[in-house]
Design an enzyme around this catalytic site. Structure first.
Site, short mmCIF file in Angstrom:
data_model
loop_
_atom_site.label_atom_id
_atom_site.label_comp_id
_atom_site.label_asym_id
_atom_site.label_seq_id
_atom_site.Cartn_x
_atom_site.Cartn_y
_atom_site.Cartn_z
N LYS A 178 -15.00 14.91 13.41
CA LYS A 178 -16.00 14.51 14.39
C LYS A 178 -16.38 15.71 15.24
O LYS A 178 -15.66 16.11 16.15
CB LYS A 178 -15.45 13.36 15.24
CG LYS A 178 -15.20 12.14 14.36
CD LYS A 178 -14.81 10.89 15.12
CE LYS A 178 -14.77 9.73 14.13
NZ LYS A 178 -14.13 8.54 14.62
N THR A 214 0.87 -1.18 0.00
CA THR A 214 0.00 0.00 0.00
C THR A 214 0.90 1.22 0.00
O THR A 214 2.06 1.15 0.45
CB THR A 214 -0.89 0.04 1.25
OG1 THR A 214 -0.03 0.15 2.39
CG2 THR A 214 -1.73 -1.20 1.37
P1 ADP Z 1 -3.55 3.86 -0.28
O1 ADP Z 1 -4.60 3.21 0.57
O2 ADP Z 1 -2.18 3.62 0.24
O3 ADP Z 1 -3.84 5.28 -0.66
P2 ADP Z 1 -4.67 2.55 -2.60
O4 ADP Z 1 -4.21 2.82 -3.98
O5 ADP Z 1 -4.95 1.15 -2.23
O6 ADP Z 1 -3.54 3.10 -1.68
O7 ADP Z 1 -5.90 3.50 -2.33
C1 ADP Z 1 -7.14 3.05 -1.88
C2 ADP Z 1 -7.96 4.21 -1.44
O8 ADP Z 1 -8.20 5.14 -2.49
C3 ADP Z 1 -9.34 3.81 -0.99
O9 ADP Z 1 -9.34 3.31 0.32
C4 ADP Z 1 -10.11 5.11 -1.14
O10 ADP Z 1 -9.92 5.94 -0.02
C5 ADP Z 1 -9.46 5.76 -2.33
N1 ADP Z 1 -10.27 5.55 -3.53
C6 ADP Z 1 -10.10 4.62 -4.49
N2 ADP Z 1 -11.02 4.75 -5.47
C7 ADP Z 1 -11.82 5.78 -5.11
C8 ADP Z 1 -12.97 6.41 -5.71
N3 ADP Z 1 -13.48 6.02 -6.87
N4 ADP Z 1 -13.53 7.44 -5.03
C9 ADP Z 1 -13.02 7.88 -3.86
N5 ADP Z 1 -11.95 7.33 -3.27
C10 ADP Z 1 -11.34 6.30 -3.88
#
Ligand code: ADP
Length: 542
Positions: free
Chosen positions: A439, A185
């Site tokens: 919050k 990640t």
């Molecule tokens: P990291 O968690 O390290 O940023 P990732 O590439 O796995 O790496 O990112 C996942 C995160 O990206 C999700 O948990 C979410 O918060 C965000 N995300 C992914 N796609 C979308 C989307 N279509 N709309 C809003 N947020 C998104």
């Protein structure tokens, strides 16, 4: 009583075998890192992937060993993936956009023994080579003619290295739950964590992605994965395209609007996938040049929320259907996709666009729920938001080398760290990340909703909302703006007036600051941890 069906393990190489038998001559076209376009096909890719596997074993790679790649999307990277997994080893995709210290940390944590890297990254790796003691050999993804001078340990050009294998080799058969790949990640929240995909989870996830209401892929498609293979398992396309015999068009290292457009036109791309920034850049190029993208009929957009303006432009002006998708590294990565269910098919115009701003519905194999902080399930009414949790066969249950850490709730659900609503038709909408939600007086304010509303103010280039400590309400929203060049920023009163009919009154920000620049992560997301740190002592003036 057991079923009497055959035991046919879901292994990655079966996908490539199928493509090579049923679609042997289907194009795999790449913009090479060296420059020229390169054409090959699935039968040839399979032959070379077998050589990769054989050659890795000659280098002493055995089942379960990690082999890292630091590479753009090209045919060589594709061969490497299948070759590594086909040797029973584990491909480990490294994101070159991370800081060098993070790359070294990840490489050492994964314990990768070989690093295959593109020419682009030789200087980067050269500068940090002393921090990579576990790497026994560096394979440069090029031929002898393009091999640079380098002091990297046992460095060889890929083509020479590969030529030392004759391809007389059979895939190493592992069990379907064996590890196939690792992706870390990006560390938006703490240390990067290693997500370990299995052969089975990769194959199941790729099948899901091909479905009509997912990416809807078929043999007539020409698929261009702009999303790099080093991002969240490349959104499955390295598997789902060959699985259905779709052509693959690999864009290499050049991902600006003009370069992406050139590849779409040249190779008659029908489907593509990437983060909103890429589609924004392409749109700017199209608007500036008047160019078209006639062959494209749909595009998957995810990684962060897709702004309705992008959806509108692609669908109405260019005839390209936008598939808004949500996911994360831990989900292989796809968790939801937007498709029109019959229940909502009557919607038109702005109403449909508003629905499309939601991230879509989970496909079969992704179970989903929203809960409060105590784990109680919340209603699917489209307004109540809570922690988004998921369960399924292609979803993480543990992180690599953190086996003692429980990441599932008592019912086996993974907490995504996102906050979302679910509506009565099963459409999910992300309203925040749980660490970013504000919050206030026991109620939650969505930072993303406020940010999206604030970017609508004329001249605002980017907006971020973080919490400020507040004696009475515990937390209150602080709005941080970056203005477009030469545009004067609004004051707090002007901004509050602008937002007044867009969000609840108690959501309105209590202060506003303007920065020249907002810090971003390596994957282009706003770095909220850094902003929170910068403004941890900030209090509203009045
Ligand atoms: P990291 O968690 O390290 O940023 P990732 O590439 O796995 O790496 O990112 C996942 C995160 O990206 C999700 O948990 C979410 O918060 C965000 N995300 C992914 N796609 C979308 C989307 N279509 N709309 C809003 N947020 C998104």
């Amino acid at each position: 009583m057991l079923g009497l069906m055959q035991d046919w393990p879901l292994l990655m190489h079966t996908v490539l075998d199928h493509a090579a038998i049923q679609h042997p001559h289907r194009d795999v076209v790449s913009r090479s890192v060296e420059g020229p376009f390169h054409r090959t096909d699935y039968a040839t890719i399979r032959g070379r992937a077998l050589k990769v596997a054989q050659r890795l074993m000659k280098d002493g790679i055995r089942q379960g060993d990690r082999v890292a790649t630091l590479a753009w999307n090209t045919w060589r990277h594709l061969e490497a993936w299948y070759g590594i997994a086909g040797a029973g080893a584990v491909y480990h995709t490294v994101n070159p956009r991370l800081f060098p210290e993070q790359i070294a940390w990840i490489m050492n944590h994964a314990g990768s023994r070989i690093l295959m890297l593109d020419l682009t990254f030789v200087p980067l790796v050269q500068a940090m080579a002393d921090k990579l003691p576990l790497v026994e050999r560096f394979v440069i993804l090029t031929d002898a003619a393009h091999m640079p001078q380098t002091s990297l340990r046992n460095a060889v050009p890929y083509e020479e290295w590969l030529a030392e294998a004759d391809g007389d080799f059979a895939w190493v058969r592992v069990e379907e739950n064996a590890a196939a790949g690792i992706c870390y990640t990006s560390g938006t929240t703490g240390d990067p964590k290693g997500v370990v995909y299995s052969h089975r989870s990769n194959v199941i996830h790729a099948m899901i992605c091909t479905q009509v209401d997912a990416f809807g892929l078929g043999a007539a498609d020409r698929v261009m994965p702009v999303v790099p293979m080093f991002h969240a398992n490349g959104w499955s396309l390295a598997l789902s395209a060959p699985m259905v015999g779709a052509a693959l068009v690999m864009p290499g290292a050049k991902l600006d609007g003009a370069s992406v457009h050139e590849v779409i036109e040249r190779e008659r791309v029908t489907f593509s996938a990437a983060v909103p920034t890429v589609w924004m850049m392409l749109l700017q190029h199209l608007e500036a040049t008047g160019a078209r993208i006639g062959s494209m009929n749909r595009v998957a957009i995810g990684g962060s929320a897709c702004p309705p303006a992008i959806t509108r432009a692609y669908q109405e002006k260019y005839g390209v259907r936008v598939i808004h998708a949500w996911g994360m590294t831990e989900l292989s990565p796809v968790g939801t996709l937007f498709a029109v269910k019959p229940e909502v098919a009557h919607l038109t115009g702005d109403d449909m666009l508003r629905l499309q701003a939601k991230q879509g519905t989970p496909p079969y194999t992704v179970e989903m729920k929203i809960t409060d902080d105590d784990g109680r399930e919340l209603p699917w009414d489209g307004t109540t938001f809570g922690r988004l949790k998921v369960k399924g066969p292609a979803i993480t249950r543990r992180y690599f080398r953190r086996e003692e850490e429980e990441v599932l709730d008592e019912n086996g659900f993974f907490d995504t760290g996102d906050v979302a609503t679910m509506d009565e038709n099963g459409y999910m909408e992300i309203t925040d990340r749980s660490k970013d939600v504000i919050k206030s007086g026991g109620e939650w304010i969505s930072s993303i909703t406020l940010e999206n509303a604030a970017v609508g103010y004329p001249g605002v280039a980017e907006a971020a909302v973080v919490s400020m400590k507040d004696a009475k309400w515990d937390e209150r929203p602080l709005l941080i703006l970056v203005m477009k060049p030469g545009v004067l920023s609004p004051n707090l009163t002007q901004m509050r007036d602008f937002l007044a009919d867009k969000v609840a009154k108690w959501w309105l920000p209590d202060d506003l600051v303007v920065l020249d620049e907002i810090p971003h992560t390596a994957t282009g997301k706003i770095l909220k941890t850094r902003l929170r740190e910068m403004f941890k002592d900030h209090r509203p003036a009045a």
